[in-house]
Write an enzyme that holds these catalytic residues in place. Structure first.
Site, PDB file in Angstrom:
ATOM      1  N   SER A  41       0.804  -1.220   0.000  1.00 48.09           N
ATOM      2  CA  SER A  41       0.000   0.000   0.000  1.00 48.09           C
ATOM      3  C   SER A  41       0.841   1.277   0.000  1.00 48.09           C
ATOM      4  O   SER A  41       0.330   2.338  -0.306  1.00 48.09           O
ATOM      5  CB  SER A  41      -0.931   0.008   1.221  1.00 48.09           C
ATOM      6  OG  SER A  41      -0.187   0.108   2.410  1.00 48.09           O
ATOM      7  N   LYS A  88       1.228   4.752   7.259  1.00 48.70           N
ATOM      8  CA  LYS A  88       0.504   5.524   6.253  1.00 48.70           C
ATOM      9  C   LYS A  88       1.196   6.860   6.039  1.00 48.70           C
ATOM     10  O   LYS A  88       1.943   7.330   6.874  1.00 48.70           O
ATOM     11  CB  LYS A  88      -0.945   5.778   6.697  1.00 48.70           C
ATOM     12  CG  LYS A  88      -1.755   4.519   6.902  1.00 48.70           C
ATOM     13  CD  LYS A  88      -1.944   3.756   5.628  1.00 48.70           C
ATOM     14  CE  LYS A  88      -2.708   2.463   5.879  1.00 48.70           C
ATOM     15  NZ  LYS A  88      -2.695   1.602   4.732  1.00 48.70           N
TER      16      LYS A  88
END
Length: 98
Positions: A41, A88
């Site tokens: 990701s 993230k």
């Protein structure tokens, strides 16, 4: 060899290893820790794969003194399942619309 000398030698070495172990655990809990990136990701910055993913050293101490800025890459615990770590990229800050 005298038994007292052996006992003193073992005791002093045990103290050194115990202090080193405690210091390593404190550093790992509060300062830095190594993590493996499990998914893709964050590509192309961080490559994820369960077996061959990137490994990173996370600085846990920085967040105690500085706020997050745009494009920082924080590592945090998933709120609903604490053993899971998330990594993230910060794209929005408070009071902004995305």
């Amino acid at each position: 060899m005298n038994h007292n000398k052996i006992f003193e030698w073992a005791r002093s070495n045990l103290e050194v290893f115990l202090v080193a172990f405690i210091m390593a655990m404190l550093i790992r809990c509060f300062c830095i820790e190594v993590f493996q990136i499990p998914s893709g990701s964050m590509e192309p910055t961080l490559h994820g794969d369960y077996f061959n993913g990137d490994r990173i050293i996370a600085n846990k101490f920085r967040l105690y003194f500085k706020d997050l800025k745009r494009f920082d890459v924080p590592l945090f615990k998933y709120p609903l399942n604490k053993p899971i770590n998330f990594i993230k990229r910060v794209v929005g800050l408070p009071d902004e619309e995305i």
